[in-house]
Design a protein around this motif. Sequence first.
Motif, PDB file in Angstrom:
ATOM      1  N   GLY A  70      11.288  38.229  45.035  1.00  0.00           N
ATOM      2  CA  GLY A  70      11.732  37.951  43.675  1.00  0.00           C
ATOM      3  C   GLY A  70      12.182  36.524  43.465  1.00  0.00           C
ATOM      4  N   ASN A  71      12.575  35.844  44.546  1.00  0.00           N
ATOM      5  CA  ASN A  71      12.996  34.443  44.427  1.00  0.00           C
ATOM      6  C   ASN A  71      11.854  33.545  43.959  1.00  0.00           C
ATOM      7  N   LYS A  72      10.632  33.926  44.268  1.00  0.00           N
ATOM      8  CA  LYS A  72       9.489  33.124  43.815  1.00  0.00           C
ATOM      9  C   LYS A  72       9.402  33.157  42.293  1.00  0.00           C
ATOM     10  N   ILE A  73       9.724  34.299  41.692  1.00  0.00           N
ATOM     11  CA  ILE A  73       9.716  34.402  40.235  1.00  0.00           C
ATOM     12  C   ILE A  73      10.825  33.537  39.651  1.00  0.00           C
ATOM     13  N   LEU A  74      11.998  33.563  40.290  1.00  0.00           N
ATOM     14  CA  LEU A  74      13.109  32.730  39.826  1.00  0.00           C
ATOM     15  C   LEU A  74      12.742  31.250  39.893  1.00  0.00           C
ATOM     16  N   GLU A  75      12.033  30.873  40.937  1.00  0.00           N
ATOM     17  CA  GLU A  75      11.622  29.475  41.095  1.00  0.00           C
ATOM     18  C   GLU A  75      10.671  29.062  39.978  1.00  0.00           C
ATOM     19  N   VAL A  76       9.724  29.930  39.667  1.00  0.00           N
ATOM     20  CA  VAL A  76       8.764  29.627  38.595  1.00  0.00           C
ATOM     21  C   VAL A  76       9.483  29.546  37.254  1.00  0.00           C
ATOM     22  N   ASP A  78      12.485  28.653  36.696  1.00  0.00           N
ATOM     23  CA  ASP A  78      13.265  27.415  36.661  1.00  0.00           C
ATOM     24  C   ASP A  78      12.375  26.198  36.445  1.00  0.00           C
ATOM     25  N   LYS A  79      11.302  26.104  37.204  1.00  0.00           N
ATOM     26  CA  LYS A  79      10.437  24.923  37.122  1.00  0.00           C
ATOM     27  C   LYS A  79       9.695  24.852  35.792  1.00  0.00           C
ATOM     28  N   ALA A  80       9.431  26.003  35.195  1.00  0.00           N
ATOM     29  CA  ALA A  80       8.720  26.017  33.915  1.00  0.00           C
ATOM     30  C   ALA A  80       9.677  25.931  32.734  1.00  0.00           C
ATOM     31  N   ASN A  81      10.987  25.846  33.020  1.00  0.00           N
ATOM     32  CA  ASN A  81      12.005  25.761  31.962  1.00  0.00           C
ATOM     33  C   ASN A  81      11.942  26.943  30.995  1.00  0.00           C
ATOM     34  N   PHE A  82      11.721  28.149  31.545  1.00  0.00           N
ATOM     35  CA  PHE A  82      11.777  29.354  30.722  1.00  0.00           C
ATOM     36  C   PHE A  82      13.243  29.752  30.587  1.00  0.00           C
ATOM     37  N   ARG A  83      13.837  29.454  29.437  1.00  0.00           N
ATOM     38  CA  ARG A  83      15.276  29.614  29.241  1.00  0.00           C
ATOM     39  C   ARG A  83      15.588  31.005  28.685  1.00  0.00           C
ATOM     40  N   MET A  84      16.109  31.862  29.538  1.00  0.00           N
ATOM     41  CA  MET A  84      16.475  33.213  29.120  1.00  0.00           C
ATOM     42  C   MET A  84      17.446  33.800  30.139  1.00  0.00           C
ATOM     43  N   PRO A  85      18.244  34.792  29.727  1.00  0.00           N
ATOM     44  CA  PRO A  85      19.149  35.428  30.686  1.00  0.00           C
ATOM     45  C   PRO A  85      18.363  36.269  31.685  1.00  0.00           C
ATOM     46  N   VAL A  86      18.734  36.193  32.950  1.00  0.00           N
ATOM     47  CA  VAL A  86      18.040  36.905  34.023  1.00  0.00           C
ATOM     48  C   VAL A  86      19.049  37.708  34.826  1.00  0.00           C
ATOM     49  N   VAL A  87      18.732  38.975  35.059  1.00  0.00           N
ATOM     50  CA  VAL A  87      19.531  39.826  35.939  1.00  0.00           C
ATOM     51  C   VAL A  87      18.671  40.210  37.133  1.00  0.00           C
ATOM     52  N   VAL A  88      19.175  39.932  38.326  1.00  0.00           N
ATOM     53  CA  VAL A  88      18.528  40.418  39.538  1.00  0.00           C
ATOM     54  C   VAL A  88      19.158  41.765  39.858  1.00  0.00           C
ATOM     55  N   LEU A  89      18.359  42.814  39.766  1.00  0.00           N
ATOM     56  CA  LEU A  89      18.820  44.181  40.023  1.00  0.00           C
ATOM     57  C   LEU A  89      18.112  44.661  41.279  1.00  0.00           C
ATOM     58  N   THR A  90      18.846  44.715  42.375  1.00  0.00           N
ATOM     59  CA  THR A  90      18.194  44.907  43.664  1.00  0.00           C
ATOM     60  C   THR A  90      19.097  45.660  44.633  1.00  0.00           C
ATOM     61  N   PHE A 100      17.793  28.325  41.677  1.00  0.00           N
ATOM     62  CA  PHE A 100      16.787  27.992  40.684  1.00  0.00           C
ATOM     63  C   PHE A 100      17.276  28.147  39.250  1.00  0.00           C
ATOM     64  N   VAL A 101      17.894  29.259  38.921  1.00  0.00           N
ATOM     65  CA  VAL A 101      18.354  29.507  37.564  1.00  0.00           C
ATOM     66  C   VAL A 101      19.716  30.176  37.615  1.00  0.00           C
ATOM     67  N   HIS A 102      20.418  30.126  36.486  1.00  0.00           N
ATOM     68  CA  HIS A 102      21.679  30.856  36.403  1.00  0.00           C
ATOM     69  C   HIS A 102      21.357  32.334  36.240  1.00  0.00           C
ATOM     70  N   ILE A 103      21.698  33.104  37.256  1.00  0.00           N
ATOM     71  CA  ILE A 103      21.349  34.519  37.242  1.00  0.00           C
ATOM     72  C   ILE A 103      22.591  35.358  37.481  1.00  0.00           C
ATOM     73  N   ASP A 104      22.470  36.620  37.126  1.00  0.00           N
ATOM     74  CA  ASP A 104      23.517  37.596  37.382  1.00  0.00           C
ATOM     75  C   ASP A 104      22.948  38.593  38.382  1.00  0.00           C
ATOM     76  N   VAL A 105      23.540  38.683  39.553  1.00  0.00           N
ATOM     77  CA  VAL A 105      23.015  39.543  40.607  1.00  0.00           C
ATOM     78  C   VAL A 105      23.804  40.850  40.636  1.00  0.00           C
ATOM     79  N   LYS A 106      23.087  41.963  40.514  1.00  0.00           N
ATOM     80  CA  LYS A 106      23.712  43.278  40.524  1.00  0.00           C
ATOM     81  C   LYS A 106      22.996  44.174  41.534  1.00  0.00           C
ATOM     82  N   LYS A 107      23.762  45.057  42.131  1.00  0.00           N
ATOM     83  CA  LYS A 107      23.189  45.970  43.125  1.00  0.00           C
ATOM     84  C   LYS A 107      22.789  47.279  42.465  1.00  0.00           C
ATOM     85  N   LYS A 108      21.623  47.762  42.841  1.00  0.00           N
ATOM     86  CA  LYS A 108      21.157  49.043  42.324  1.00  0.00           C
ATOM     87  C   LYS A 108      22.165  50.136  42.656  1.00  0.00           C
TER      88      LYS A 108
END
Length: 350
Positions: A70-76, A78-90, A100-108
Amino acid sequence: MKLEIKLLLVEDDPSDRQGFEQSVTRFNHENGANFTVVAFDTLQATLDKLDSSFDCAVIDMKLGDQGGEGNKILEVLDKANFRMPVVVLTGTPDEADSEFVHIDVKKKGDAEHSEILKDFHQVHSSGLTKVMGGRGIIEKSLSKVFRHNLLSQKNAWKAYGQLDSERSERALMRHVMNHLISMVDMEEENCFPEEFYIHPPVDEGLRTGSVVRAKDRSEFFVVLTPLCDLTKRHDGEFNARKVMLCRISALEECYEELPESKNNSKGRAALRKNLLSNAKGSYHFLPNTDFFDGGYLDFENLTSIPKSQFNDHFSAPSLQISPAFIKDIVARFSAYFGRQGQPVLTQPSE
């Protein structure tokens, strides 16, 4: 008509993916929302379809045998400047890379889907993604400035670029910003406190309106040295010999400056009213926010310090007063010290 909120869901587990989609359906029904989910179950499928049309994203980390895909998606993003809220649910939150981006990490299992959706919905309702998102107002405004203003001036800017490309680029950025500001109604009667500041500041350089803290005490000051004297030369230095600072006072400190005859409940109430409305010429109100307590600039509490000693006694700027507001402060500061007053005229006796 409800605006669609396009949500990117990246989850390789079918039951987890279905569970989140069911939560979205329930949230839409219970809250009158209009989330539309676009789901992918592999890293490559996500990367193939990833674009600026999404308003928010929920991303799993483990999308393959190694984990952390999933970090590869976060990298893309960030580099493409896609500005939106992101939650990593894992299930493996330690694998998430927040570089890469300002994210909110939450555990399943620990995170409620409804809380994630509620946050996304509130962010969207605030206008943040509608302004800053890939399909937002800023993007549309930039396109308008490019088509209607800059293209007709391109020959002049080409010439400037030939002389000094870096200087031309900086000037173009200022020029574009001026166009964007002109599109905004700066005569809006009511503003929100957060508009008053740039936080954190864009860099550690001193500007007129920089808010700094004394290193040896809990006191904050605003830099009032003219911007032209703070502009760095080619050698990295600025022209001002000293940095002029105005102290920010708390309300109680303003009360202490009242004459004894007015330092009572009535006098304090009158002073507070005048301070909040900027009706007292020797002070200027600075609103409080979550990141700054605010206060009152005391134009009679000035200090200056040689620029060579500034870093020894004051911190780097913690925030910056926005240009539209610092102009008002400088104007009132100048008016306060430039006033001459009306002398008492003695009339000849008849």
